[in-house]
Design a protein around this motif. Structure first.
Motif, PDB file in Angstrom:
ATOM      1  N   GLU A  33       0.824  -1.204   0.000  1.00 17.01           N
ATOM      2  CA  GLU A  33       0.000   0.000   0.000  1.00 17.01           C
ATOM      3  C   GLU A  33       0.860   1.256   0.000  1.00 17.01           C
ATOM      4  N   GLY A  34       1.914   1.250   0.789  1.00 15.14           N
ATOM      5  CA  GLY A  34       2.816   2.399   0.831  1.00 15.14           C
ATOM      6  C   GLY A  34       3.508   2.638  -0.494  1.00 15.14           C
ATOM      7  N   ALA A  35       3.934   1.547  -1.139  1.00 13.11           N
ATOM      8  CA  ALA A  35       4.623   1.675  -2.426  1.00 13.11           C
ATOM      9  C   ALA A  35       3.674   2.178  -3.507  1.00 13.11           C
ATOM     10  N   VAL A  36       2.449   1.672  -3.526  1.00  9.11           N
ATOM     11  CA  VAL A  36       1.475   2.113  -4.533  1.00  9.11           C
ATOM     12  C   VAL A  36       1.124   3.576  -4.325  1.00  9.11           C
ATOM     13  N   ALA A  37       0.888   3.970  -3.070  1.00  7.87           N
ATOM     14  CA  ALA A  37       0.529   5.364  -2.787  1.00  7.87           C
ATOM     15  C   ALA A  37       1.691   6.305  -3.127  1.00  7.87           C
ATOM     16  N   ALA A  38       2.898   5.935  -2.745  1.00  8.15           N
ATOM     17  CA  ALA A  38       4.057   6.785  -3.029  1.00  8.15           C
ATOM     18  C   ALA A  38       4.339   6.842  -4.527  1.00  8.15           C
ATOM     19  N   GLY A  39       4.171   5.716  -5.220  1.00  2.00           N
ATOM     20  CA  GLY A  39       4.406   5.695  -6.666  1.00  2.00           C
ATOM     21  C   GLY A  39       3.415   6.571  -7.410  1.00  2.00           C
ATOM     22  N   GLY A  40       2.157   6.509  -7.030  1.00  4.07           N
ATOM     23  CA  GLY A  40       1.147   7.346  -7.670  1.00  4.07           C
ATOM     24  C   GLY A  40       1.382   8.814  -7.402  1.00  4.07           C
ATOM     25  N   TRP A  41       1.784   9.120  -6.177  1.00  7.29           N
ATOM     26  CA  TRP A  41       2.070  10.514  -5.843  1.00  7.29           C
ATOM     27  C   TRP A  41       3.286  10.989  -6.633  1.00  7.29           C
ATOM     28  N   GLY A  42       4.287  10.149  -6.753  1.00  8.46           N
ATOM     29  CA  GLY A  42       5.474  10.517  -7.522  1.00  8.46           C
ATOM     30  C   GLY A  42       5.161  10.753  -8.986  1.00  8.46           C
ATOM     31  N   LEU A  43       4.265   9.943  -9.557  1.00  6.25           N
ATOM     32  CA  LEU A  43       3.870  10.149 -10.951  1.00  6.25           C
ATOM     33  C   LEU A  43       3.143  11.466 -11.135  1.00  6.25           C
ATOM     34  N   SER A  44       2.451  11.909 -10.106  1.00  2.70           N
ATOM     35  CA  SER A  44       1.717  13.172 -10.235  1.00  2.70           C
ATOM     36  C   SER A  44       2.664  14.366 -10.314  1.00  2.70           C
ATOM     37  N   LEU A  45       3.909  14.165  -9.930  1.00  4.83           N
ATOM     38  CA  LEU A  45       4.876  15.258  -9.979  1.00  4.83           C
ATOM     39  C   LEU A  45       5.541  15.408 -11.344  1.00  4.83           C
ATOM     40  N   LEU A  46       5.333  14.438 -12.230  1.00  2.00           N
ATOM     41  CA  LEU A  46       5.939  14.525 -13.552  1.00  2.00           C
ATOM     42  C   LEU A  46       5.317  15.675 -14.338  1.00  2.00           C
ATOM     43  N   PRO A  47       6.122  16.418 -15.046  1.00  2.00           N
ATOM     44  CA  PRO A  47       5.579  17.539 -15.830  1.00  2.00           C
ATOM     45  C   PRO A  47       4.999  17.061 -17.156  1.00  2.00           C
TER      46      PRO A  47
END
Length: 69
Positions: A33-47
């Motif tokens: 759950e932590g990896a999925v949440a962090a990965g999705g949040w990280g993708l949202s930072l892509l320009p």
């Protein structure tokens, strides 16, 4: 196009599941759950709004007879 939207919905659903599980039951949430949440949040930072622009076409030279090449 349907496959793309299906993939987006599945991945979005998995992200929301992970985030809600982390918020509602943090003691029961695990590494996945932590990896999925962090990965999705990280993708949202892509320009993703920044894209390459096409080069403007060069003006075509006209032949002496008036026809363009």
């Amino acid at each position: 196009m349907v496959r793309r939207w299906a993939l987006v919905l599945v991945l979005g659903g998995a992200w929301w599941w992970a985030v809600l599980r982390l918020m509602l039951e943090p003691e029961q949430a695990g590494l996945v759950e932590g990896a999925v949440a962090a990965g999705g949040w990280g993708l949202s930072l892509l320009p993703v709004h920044v894209t390459a622009t096409a080069r403007p076409r060069r003006a075509e030279r006209a032949e002496p007879g008036g026809r363009a090449e």
